[in-house]
Design a protein around this motif. Structure first.
Motif, short mmCIF file in Angstrom:
data_model
loop_
_atom_site.label_atom_id
_atom_site.label_comp_id
_atom_site.label_asym_id
_atom_site.label_seq_id
_atom_site.Cartn_x
_atom_site.Cartn_y
_atom_site.Cartn_z
N PRO A 158 16.05 -15.25 -17.41
CA PRO A 158 16.47 -15.93 -16.19
C PRO A 158 17.53 -16.98 -16.49
O PRO A 158 17.50 -17.64 -17.54
N SER A 159 18.49 -17.12 -15.58
CA SER A 159 19.49 -18.18 -15.72
C SER A 159 19.60 -18.93 -14.39
O SER A 159 19.57 -18.32 -13.33
N PHE A 160 19.71 -20.23 -14.51
CA PHE A 160 19.74 -21.10 -13.34
C PHE A 160 20.81 -22.16 -13.49
O PHE A 160 21.12 -22.58 -14.61
N THR A 161 21.30 -22.62 -12.35
CA THR A 161 22.16 -23.80 -12.31
C THR A 161 21.52 -24.81 -11.38
O THR A 161 21.14 -24.46 -10.25
N LEU A 162 21.38 -26.03 -11.84
CA LEU A 162 20.76 -27.09 -11.06
C LEU A 162 21.80 -28.16 -10.75
O LEU A 162 22.62 -28.49 -11.60
N SER A 163 21.74 -28.69 -9.54
CA SER A 163 22.68 -29.75 -9.17
C SER A 163 21.90 -30.90 -8.55
O SER A 163 21.67 -30.92 -7.34
N THR A 164 21.47 -31.81 -9.41
CA THR A 164 20.80 -33.03 -8.95
C THR A 164 21.66 -34.23 -9.34
O THR A 164 21.18 -35.21 -9.89
N ALA A 165 22.96 -34.08 -9.06
CA ALA A 165 23.93 -35.13 -9.34
C ALA A 165 23.85 -35.54 -10.81
O ALA A 165 23.80 -34.69 -11.70
N CYS A 166 23.78 -36.84 -11.08
CA CYS A 166 23.83 -37.32 -12.46
C CYS A 166 22.51 -37.16 -13.19
O CYS A 166 22.41 -37.51 -14.37
N ALA A 167 21.50 -36.62 -12.52
CA ALA A 167 20.23 -36.30 -13.18
C ALA A 167 20.16 -34.85 -13.62
O ALA A 167 19.15 -34.42 -14.18
N ALA A 168 21.22 -34.07 -13.38
CA ALA A 168 21.14 -32.61 -13.52
C ALA A 168 20.82 -32.16 -14.95
O ALA A 168 20.05 -31.22 -15.14
N GLY A 169 21.41 -32.79 -15.95
CA GLY A 169 21.14 -32.37 -17.32
C GLY A 169 19.69 -32.57 -17.71
O GLY A 169 19.10 -31.74 -18.42
N THR A 170 19.08 -33.65 -17.23
CA THR A 170 17.67 -33.90 -17.51
C THR A 170 16.79 -32.97 -16.70
O THR A 170 15.77 -32.46 -17.20
N MET A 341 29.14 -39.00 -17.93
CA MET A 341 29.49 -37.58 -17.90
C MET A 341 28.78 -36.84 -16.75
O MET A 341 28.67 -35.61 -16.77
N LEU A 342 28.31 -37.60 -15.77
CA LEU A 342 27.75 -37.05 -14.53
C LEU A 342 26.64 -36.03 -14.84
O LEU A 342 25.65 -36.38 -15.46
N GLY A 343 26.79 -34.78 -14.41
CA GLY A 343 25.73 -33.80 -14.59
C GLY A 343 25.44 -33.44 -16.03
O GLY A 343 24.38 -32.88 -16.33
N ALA A 344 26.33 -33.77 -16.94
CA ALA A 344 26.09 -33.53 -18.37
C ALA A 344 25.41 -34.69 -19.05
O ALA A 344 24.90 -34.55 -20.17
N ALA A 345 25.37 -35.85 -18.40
CA ALA A 345 24.93 -37.07 -19.07
C ALA A 345 23.52 -36.97 -19.62
O ALA A 345 23.25 -37.34 -20.77
N GLY A 346 22.57 -36.48 -18.82
CA GLY A 346 21.19 -36.43 -19.26
C GLY A 346 20.99 -35.54 -20.46
O GLY A 346 20.18 -35.86 -21.36
N ALA A 347 21.70 -34.43 -20.52
CA ALA A 347 21.58 -33.52 -21.66
C ALA A 347 22.17 -34.16 -22.92
O ALA A 347 21.60 -34.05 -24.02
N VAL A 348 23.32 -34.81 -22.78
CA VAL A 348 23.94 -35.48 -23.93
C VAL A 348 23.01 -36.57 -24.45
O VAL A 348 22.80 -36.71 -25.66
N GLU A 349 22.42 -37.34 -23.54
CA GLU A 349 21.58 -38.45 -23.96
C GLU A 349 20.26 -37.96 -24.57
O GLU A 349 19.75 -38.56 -25.51
N ALA A 350 19.73 -36.86 -24.06
CA ALA A 350 18.54 -36.26 -24.69
C ALA A 350 18.88 -35.76 -26.09
O ALA A 350 18.07 -35.87 -27.02
#
Length: 410
Positions: A158-170, A341-350
């Motif tokens: 499965p592949s998904f795209t999520l858009s929860t603004a700046c929380a999206a990566g997390t 980095m908006l939607g990428a920020a949470g993933a980068v920070e994790a």
């Protein structure tokens, strides 16, 4: 054990890939972030605008990294595919060791292929319909980064795209955790990607008075928690993390960087852009994540804060951290280096948080000098060398999206 008697599997991060303003690979980005080297600088793409600087990805040659197919990709897709390739190479699966039908992809983004939309709108206005690229829609739509990762790697889960603004990566990491716990996937590539440093997006954020206007010294503009902060600096890039069950990782000789122990999410239901002033529902997300991780706030050694450098948002988060974790828990915001980095920020920070577990190093908060009133332990000036057994990474987005992950040592 879960309520129905089944053992809940441990999930670990076994691969990390990054394309960021701090560096176009994980090792370079980590080194610059630990050195507290801000990436903000004048940006030719924004020349003549009210804010003409950003935290841009530099030194990234998409054709060298991805080949000629990159010409058909918006930058947000290029960043995602490059980060995914690095993450998989880092996870080092043996040939055929992963069942491609059991590998999922979850990507977060706030705005998707914004640069393509702007470019093609300009062509339509200036040169008419026949000048518009026929691939505009498949190049720019928000799901295409996740889809392109599946195609590039040949995975069929499965592949998904999520858009929860700046929380999206997390949020993407939270869904990946659920997919692995539920047994729907054996491996999930989860992360976020963004390429929103465009004239329209920058101007729109500036009109909201969300951006720093410290154009005389861009490198000092992104100032999380600092009493002189005046807004965030727009950033871009991607991070992808490989998540898999710990037993599966061990079976192929992989220990992992960190465990993903818990996830929490909530909605402020308050305002289009402003967070709830009390931070009640952000705290709810933190509590949910800790409960899911079966950990207590007193066990947390590090908080990788969302802190973007906005006056209101940082103050609310600082109060949240003090209330939940107390004044002695180490706090950092790597946005002082990368910008927001908006939607990428949470993933980068994790990803940076996972590296803190692996390396025993907490990156400093660049450009932090004084918080003024209040008291939380903000790591600044130099990296802090300390073991990190349990950490929290916060992400908060426009519309009141709150997402929190808890990571633990392996």
């Amino acid at each position: 054990m879960t309520a129905d008697g089944f053992r809940r599997p441990d999930v670990v991060i076994t691969g990390i890939g990054m394309v960021t303003p701090a560096g176009t690979d994980t090792a370079t980005a980590w080194k610059a972030t630990c050195a507290g080297q801000p990436a903000a600088a004048a940006d030719p793409r924004l020349a003549g605008l009210g804010v003409d600087f950003s935290c841009a990805v530099t030194g990234f040659d998409p054709e060298r990294v991805l080949g000629v197919d990159s010409r058909r990709m918006d930058p947000f897709t290029r960043f995602a595919v490059a980060a995914a390739r690095e993450a998989v190479a880092d996870a080092a699966p043996a040939s055929g060791s992963w069942d491609a039908a059991r590998v999922g992809v979850v990507m977060g983004t706030a705005v998707g292929g914004q640069g393509t939309w702007e470019e093609q709108a300009q062509r339509l206005r200036d040169r008419g319909p026949r000048a518009v690229n026929p691939l505009t829609v498949p190049k720019a739509i928000g799901n295409i980064a996740a889809a392109s990762v599946t195609m590039d790697l040949g995975v069929h889960g499965p592949s998904f795209t999520l858009s929860t603004a700046c929380a999206a990566g997390t949020t993407a990491l939270g869904l990946a955790l659920d997919l692995l716990r539920a047994g729907r996937c054996d491996v999930v590539l989860a992360g976020g990607t963004e390429a929103a440093v465009t004239p329209l997006v920058s101007t729109a954020f500036d009109r909201l008075r969300a951006l720093s206007r410290r154009g005389d010294d861009p490198s000092a503009a992104s100032r999380p928690f600092d009493e002189q902060r005046d807004g965030f600096v727009l950033g871009e890039g991607a991070a992808v993390l490989v998540l898999e069950r710990a037993d599966d990782a061990r079976a192929r000789g992989r220990r992992g960087y960190a465990r993903v122990l818990g996830y929490g999410a909530s909605s402020d239901a308050h305002h289009l852009t402003a967070p709830d002033a009390d931070g009640h529902y952000a705290r709810l997300a933190v509590r949910q994540a800790l409960d899911d991780a079966r950990g207590g706030a007193s066990d947390v050694v590090l908080v990788n804060a969302h802190a973007t450098g906005t006056p209101q948002g940082d103050a609310i988060e600082a109060r949240l951290v003090e209330r939940v974790f107390g004044p002695d828990t180490a706090v950092t915001s790597t946005k002082g280096v990368t910008g927001h980095m908006l939607g990428a920020a949470g993933a980068v920070e994790a990803a940076f948080t996972a590296l803190s577990f692996d390396r025993g190093v907490i990156p400093p908060t660049a450009n932090f000098h004084s918080a003024g009133a209040g008291g939380i332990d903000i790591v600044h000036g130099a990296p802090r060398h300390a073991p990190v057994p349990l950490a929290v990474s916060n992400s908060f987005g426009f519309g009141g999206h709150n997402a929190v992950v808890v990571l633990g040592s392996v």
